[in-house]
Design a protein around this motif. Structure first.
Motif, PDB file in Angstrom:
ATOM      1  N   SER A  75       0.882  -1.251  -0.068  1.00 50.43           N
ATOM      2  CA  SER A  75      -0.080  -0.117  -0.188  1.00 50.43           C
ATOM      3  C   SER A  75       0.783   1.298  -0.087  1.00 50.43           C
ATOM      4  O   SER A  75       2.119   1.107   0.288  1.00 50.43           O
ATOM      5  CB  SER A  75      -0.979  -0.133   1.021  1.00 50.43           C
ATOM      6  N   ASN A  76       0.299   2.499  -0.406  1.00 53.30           N
ATOM      7  CA  ASN A  76       0.990   3.666  -0.725  1.00 53.30           C
ATOM      8  C   ASN A  76       0.016   4.969   0.016  1.00 53.30           C
ATOM      9  O   ASN A  76      -1.027   4.804  -0.594  1.00 53.30           O
ATOM     10  CB  ASN A  76       1.516   3.820  -2.277  1.00 53.30           C
ATOM     11  N   SER A  77       0.323   5.657   0.668  1.00 56.26           N
ATOM     12  CA  SER A  77      -0.081   6.891   0.947  1.00 56.26           C
ATOM     13  C   SER A  77       0.808   7.923   1.373  1.00 56.26           C
ATOM     14  O   SER A  77       2.000   7.916   1.034  1.00 56.26           O
ATOM     15  CB  SER A  77      -1.106   6.481   2.221  1.00 56.26           C
ATOM     16  N   MET A 106       1.094  21.465   5.046  1.00 58.22           N
ATOM     17  CA  MET A 106       0.373  22.285   4.576  1.00 58.22           C
ATOM     18  C   MET A 106      -0.299  22.173   3.146  1.00 58.22           C
ATOM     19  O   MET A 106      -0.415  22.836   2.193  1.00 58.22           O
ATOM     20  CB  MET A 106       1.582  23.538   4.217  1.00 58.22           C
ATOM     21  N   GLY A 107      -0.583  20.712   2.831  1.00 57.93           N
ATOM     22  CA  GLY A 107      -1.021  20.566   1.554  1.00 57.93           C
ATOM     23  C   GLY A 107       0.007  20.590   0.482  1.00 57.93           C
ATOM     24  O   GLY A 107      -0.269  20.165  -0.662  1.00 57.93           O
ATOM     25  N   ARG A 108       1.268  20.363   0.908  1.00 57.38           N
ATOM     26  CA  ARG A 108       2.205  20.714  -0.040  1.00 57.38           C
ATOM     27  C   ARG A 108       3.323  19.659  -0.116  1.00 57.38           C
ATOM     28  O   ARG A 108       4.213  19.437  -1.302  1.00 57.38           O
ATOM     29  CB  ARG A 108       2.701  22.183  -0.094  1.00 57.38           C
ATOM     30  N   TYR A 109       3.751  19.291   0.827  1.00 60.05           N
ATOM     31  CA  TYR A 109       5.280  18.718   1.315  1.00 60.05           C
ATOM     32  C   TYR A 109       4.897  17.370   1.956  1.00 60.05           C
ATOM     33  O   TYR A 109       4.841  17.340   3.058  1.00 60.05           O
ATOM     34  CB  TYR A 109       6.278  19.514   2.152  1.00 60.05           C
ATOM     35  N   GLU A 110       5.422  16.358   0.995  1.00 59.18           N
ATOM     36  CA  GLU A 110       4.953  14.952   1.443  1.00 59.18           C
ATOM     37  C   GLU A 110       5.959  14.191   2.004  1.00 59.18           C
ATOM     38  O   GLU A 110       7.079  13.935   1.448  1.00 59.18           O
ATOM     39  CB  GLU A 110       4.556  14.248   0.288  1.00 59.18           C
ATOM     40  N   ILE A 111       5.827  13.630   3.124  1.00 58.82           N
ATOM     41  CA  ILE A 111       6.596  12.603   3.736  1.00 58.82           C
ATOM     42  C   ILE A 111       5.535  11.278   3.337  1.00 58.82           C
ATOM     43  O   ILE A 111       4.564  10.962   3.702  1.00 58.82           O
ATOM     44  CB  ILE A 111       6.729  12.570   5.541  1.00 58.82           C
ATOM     45  N   GLN A 112       6.215  10.253   2.901  1.00 53.79           N
ATOM     46  CA  GLN A 112       5.895   9.106   2.111  1.00 53.79           C
ATOM     47  C   GLN A 112       5.332   8.006   3.157  1.00 53.79           C
ATOM     48  O   GLN A 112       6.184   8.235   4.097  1.00 53.79           O
ATOM     49  CB  GLN A 112       6.774   8.565   1.050  1.00 53.79           C
ATOM     50  N   ILE A 113       4.184   7.489   2.780  1.00 57.76           N
ATOM     51  CA  ILE A 113       3.938   6.341   3.575  1.00 57.76           C
ATOM     52  C   ILE A 113       3.710   5.117   2.702  1.00 57.76           C
ATOM     53  O   ILE A 113       3.051   5.308   1.753  1.00 57.76           O
ATOM     54  CB  ILE A 113       2.352   6.617   4.205  1.00 57.76           C
ATOM     55  N   GLN A 149      17.632  -0.947   0.616  1.00 61.33           N
ATOM     56  CA  GLN A 149      18.181   0.412   0.006  1.00 61.33           C
ATOM     57  C   GLN A 149      16.888   1.304   0.188  1.00 61.33           C
ATOM     58  O   GLN A 149      15.910   1.435  -0.294  1.00 61.33           O
ATOM     59  CB  GLN A 149      18.429   0.436  -1.407  1.00 61.33           C
ATOM     60  N   PRO A 150      16.961   2.383   1.284  1.00 64.27           N
ATOM     61  CA  PRO A 150      15.970   3.375   1.384  1.00 64.27           C
ATOM     62  C   PRO A 150      15.789   4.053   0.196  1.00 64.27           C
ATOM     63  O   PRO A 150      16.883   4.607  -0.558  1.00 64.27           O
ATOM     64  CB  PRO A 150      16.383   4.291   2.660  1.00 64.27           C
ATOM     65  N   ALA A 151      14.502   4.547  -0.102  1.00 70.43           N
ATOM     66  CA  ALA A 151      14.430   5.591  -1.177  1.00 70.43           C
ATOM     67  C   ALA A 151      13.544   6.693  -0.939  1.00 70.43           C
ATOM     68  O   ALA A 151      12.492   6.531   0.057  1.00 70.43           O
ATOM     69  CB  ALA A 151      13.590   4.593  -2.356  1.00 70.43           C
ATOM     70  N   SER A 152      13.453   7.724  -1.716  1.00 71.48           N
ATOM     71  CA  SER A 152      12.530   8.691  -1.372  1.00 71.48           C
ATOM     72  C   SER A 152      11.072   8.527  -1.394  1.00 71.48           C
ATOM     73  O   SER A 152      10.238   9.020  -0.938  1.00 71.48           O
ATOM     74  CB  SER A 152      12.898   9.930  -2.145  1.00 71.48           C
ATOM     75  N   SER A 153      10.903   7.190  -2.112  1.00 69.52           N
ATOM     76  CA  SER A 153       9.407   6.840  -2.540  1.00 69.52           C
ATOM     77  C   SER A 153       8.929   5.714  -1.465  1.00 69.52           C
ATOM     78  O   SER A 153       7.958   5.262  -1.284  1.00 69.52           O
ATOM     79  CB  SER A 153       9.190   6.133  -3.695  1.00 69.52           C
ATOM     80  N   GLY A 154       9.983   5.362  -0.406  1.00 69.60           N
ATOM     81  CA  GLY A 154       9.837   4.465   0.673  1.00 69.60           C
ATOM     82  C   GLY A 154       9.140   5.158   1.683  1.00 69.60           C
ATOM     83  O   GLY A 154       9.281   6.408   2.022  1.00 69.60           O
ATOM     84  N   PRO A 172      14.968   8.378   3.344  1.00 68.79           N
ATOM     85  CA  PRO A 172      15.168   8.224   4.814  1.00 68.79           C
ATOM     86  C   PRO A 172      16.708   7.751   5.003  1.00 68.79           C
ATOM     87  O   PRO A 172      17.246   7.236   4.504  1.00 68.79           O
ATOM     88  CB  PRO A 172      13.885   7.668   5.246  1.00 68.79           C
ATOM     89  N   ARG A 173      17.250   8.109   6.375  1.00 71.94           N
ATOM     90  CA  ARG A 173      18.362   7.767   6.378  1.00 71.94           C
ATOM     91  C   ARG A 173      18.450   6.199   6.611  1.00 71.94           C
ATOM     92  O   ARG A 173      19.711   5.592   6.288  1.00 71.94           O
ATOM     93  CB  ARG A 173      18.899   8.264   7.859  1.00 71.94           C
ATOM     94  N   LEU A 174      17.488   5.591   6.827  1.00 72.22           N
ATOM     95  CA  LEU A 174      17.282   4.207   7.265  1.00 72.22           C
ATOM     96  C   LEU A 174      16.006   3.584   6.861  1.00 72.22           C
ATOM     97  O   LEU A 174      14.930   4.528   6.733  1.00 72.22           O
ATOM     98  CB  LEU A 174      17.706   3.508   8.490  1.00 72.22           C
TER      99      LEU A 174
END
Length: 248
Positions: free
Chosen positions: A110-112, A117-124, A132-137, A160-162
């Protein structure tokens, strides 16, 4: 002030490191789920979201099982049993500097995401087992997007760092301390938005990480001094049982 929303005083202090060395106390924390209804959310953003008292992930599938609860009788907010076109959930209130604490459950694949501010996303995302951590993880600062950049339309994503992801079907936590962008009296931006600290399941994954602009699929593509907290609703099922927002 919001109606029918429980307030909880937080006594901890936080250092205001974004443009100042002053010590600033956290204000009252708003539990957006406390009423068991949608009093804390914009009416046009709740399509497809329901409350329940119990939820489980389906083994090996991108799906949840639950039964909707009556108004005020459920404490867990969910966006459907499977991937659908559920609306992005937006808070009624706008925020600037803020701490957001989220406890959530997602099924396999799943992905959320949560947008400050409705603008800057931290990925779920279900990143369980990824080496390997990724910005999409899970915990990643999601990429920005510009289709006119032919070679690389996606840019400025930060992994993320890990990888702190738990297995799908387990309850997980995000704890985000965020600083809004700053603007001068002419409206020109003087400082980028800043993720001062981001914890995933108690592990630090970002510290003093700037966001240069709105990330992909943001509700708003401009930048302002305040905005709502938003949860992505249409990329995959998610259940939320804690959603605390604390202005700083």
């Amino acid at each position: 002030m919001l109606r029918n929303v429980r307030k909880t005083t937080l006594l901890s202090l936080t250092i205001l490191s974004f443009g100042s060395n002053l010590c600033q106390a956290e204000s009252e924390s708003t539990d957006l789920l406390a009423a068991g209804n949608f009093a804390a959310f914009q009416e046009n953003s709740i399509r497809g979201w329901v409350y329940t008292s119990k939820v489980n992930a389906v083994d090996g599938r991108q799906a949840l099982t639950f039964e909707p609860a009556g108004d005020g009788k459920g404490s867990i907010l969910v966006n459907g049993k499977e991937k659908n076109n559920t609306a992005y959930l937006l808070s009624k209130d706008d925020f600037q500097d803020v701490r957001v604490q989220l406890e959530f459950l997602i099924p396999k694949g799943s992905n959320s995401g949560i947008y400050l501010m409705g603008r800057y996303e931290i990925q779920i995302f279900d990143s369980y087992g990824a080496k390997q951590p990724a910005s999409s993880g899970l915990g990643g600062l999601y990429q920005r997007w510009d289709p006119e950049r032919k070679d690389k339309p996606g840019f400025d994503g930060v992994a993320p760092r890990l990888n702190a992801s738990k297995a799908p079907g387990q309850w997980q936590t995000l704890d985000i301390t965020f600083r809004a962008p700053r603007f001068n009296e002419d409206g020109a931006k003087t400082q980028n938005a800043l993720f001062e600290k981001v914890f995933v399941n108690g592990q630090l994954v970002h510290e003093n990480q700037e966001a240069s602009g709105p990330t992909r699929s943001a509700k708003f593509n401009d930048e302002k001094a305040s905005g709502p907290v938003m949860v992505q609703g249409d990329h995959g099922p998610i259940a939320i049982r804690k959603f605390l927002v604390t202005p700083l």
